[in-house]
Design a protein around this motif. Structure first.
Motif, mmCIF file in Angstrom:
data_model
loop_
_atom_site.group_PDB
_atom_site.id
_atom_site.type_symbol
_atom_site.label_atom_id
_atom_site.label_comp_id
_atom_site.label_asym_id
_atom_site.label_seq_id
_atom_site.Cartn_x
_atom_site.Cartn_y
_atom_site.Cartn_z
ATOM 1 N N TRP A 5 38.257 -11.850 -5.707
ATOM 2 C CA TRP A 5 36.926 -11.708 -5.153
ATOM 3 C C TRP A 5 35.926 -11.339 -6.230
ATOM 4 N N GLY A 6 36.320 -10.537 -7.178
ATOM 5 C CA GLY A 6 35.410 -10.103 -8.239
ATOM 6 C C GLY A 6 34.967 -11.279 -9.095
ATOM 7 N N GLN A 7 35.836 -12.274 -9.289
ATOM 8 C CA GLN A 7 35.465 -13.450 -10.069
ATOM 9 C C GLN A 7 34.564 -14.354 -9.247
ATOM 10 N N LEU A 8 34.775 -14.394 -7.936
ATOM 11 C CA LEU A 8 34.013 -15.274 -7.068
ATOM 12 C C LEU A 8 32.674 -14.658 -6.696
ATOM 13 N N HIS A 9 32.625 -13.352 -6.620
ATOM 14 C CA HIS A 9 31.434 -12.650 -6.158
ATOM 15 C C HIS A 9 30.228 -12.929 -7.061
ATOM 16 N N ALA A 26 38.879 -16.587 -1.240
ATOM 17 C CA ALA A 26 38.367 -16.024 0.013
ATOM 18 C C ALA A 26 39.523 -15.461 0.836
ATOM 19 N N ALA A 27 40.654 -16.165 0.883
ATOM 20 C CA ALA A 27 41.815 -15.679 1.632
ATOM 21 C C ALA A 27 42.355 -14.386 1.024
ATOM 22 N N ASN A 46 30.270 -16.396 0.075
ATOM 23 C CA ASN A 46 30.514 -17.129 -1.175
ATOM 24 C C ASN A 46 31.481 -18.288 -0.943
ATOM 25 N N GLY A 47 32.502 -18.047 -0.141
ATOM 26 C CA GLY A 47 33.462 -19.105 0.146
ATOM 27 C C GLY A 47 32.802 -20.284 0.859
ATOM 28 N N LEU A 48 31.973 -19.989 1.858
ATOM 29 C CA LEU A 48 31.271 -21.054 2.571
ATOM 30 C C LEU A 48 30.317 -21.814 1.658
ATOM 31 N N ARG A 49 29.601 -21.064 0.804
ATOM 32 C CA ARG A 49 28.682 -21.710 -0.144
ATOM 33 C C ARG A 49 29.431 -22.661 -1.069
ATOM 34 N N ASP A 50 30.575 -22.201 -1.599
ATOM 35 C CA ASP A 50 31.321 -23.019 -2.547
ATOM 36 C C ASP A 50 32.021 -24.190 -1.864
#
Length: 132
Positions: A5-9, A26-27, A46-50
């Protein structure tokens, strides 16, 4: 090798972003029992955006592939038409009735010679010859 999450955030969607990595990240956040509601909301957003960005990239790639397929179809159609025309010309040349073609040519040549002679005779006439 999955993104946490920290990398995706806070990271904007990029062209090299994998939809599978996005879903895995996201999972991972959703399965994390220590994540607070803010982290969960942010991970889902973030998951939905990506995922949307990945779908957009997929649509763009499909459009490009469709454009290339249409170009190939156009080239195939044009080449097929030219091939058919060449085959017709070859068939016409091979199926030519030589006796008929020579006869037709001689008839046209005779007409052309007669027209030249008539024009030549008209040129020699002067006004005095015509009146006399």
């Amino acid at each position: 090798m999955h993104r946490e999450w920290g990398q995706l955030h806070g990271r904007a969607a990029t062209a090299d972003l994998s939809i599978f990595d996005t879903l895995d990240a996201a999972a991972a956040v959703l399965n994390n029992t220590n994540a607070n509601i803010g982290q969960l909301n942010q991970a889902v957003a973030n998951g939905l955006r990506d995922v949307d960005a990945g779908a957009s990239q997929l649509d763009s790639a499909r459009a490009d592939a469709g454009m290339w397929l249409q170009r190939l179809d156009n080239v195939e159609t044009r080449v097929g038409g030219q091939k058919l025309l060449a085959q017709e010309e070859r068939s016409n040349a091979e199926d030519l009735d030589m006796v008929h073609a020579i006869s037709d040519f001689q008839l046209k040549q005779t007409g052309y010679d007669a027209a030249l002679r008539a024009y030549s005779q008209m040129q020699r006439l002067s006004l005095f010859n015509y009146l006399g």
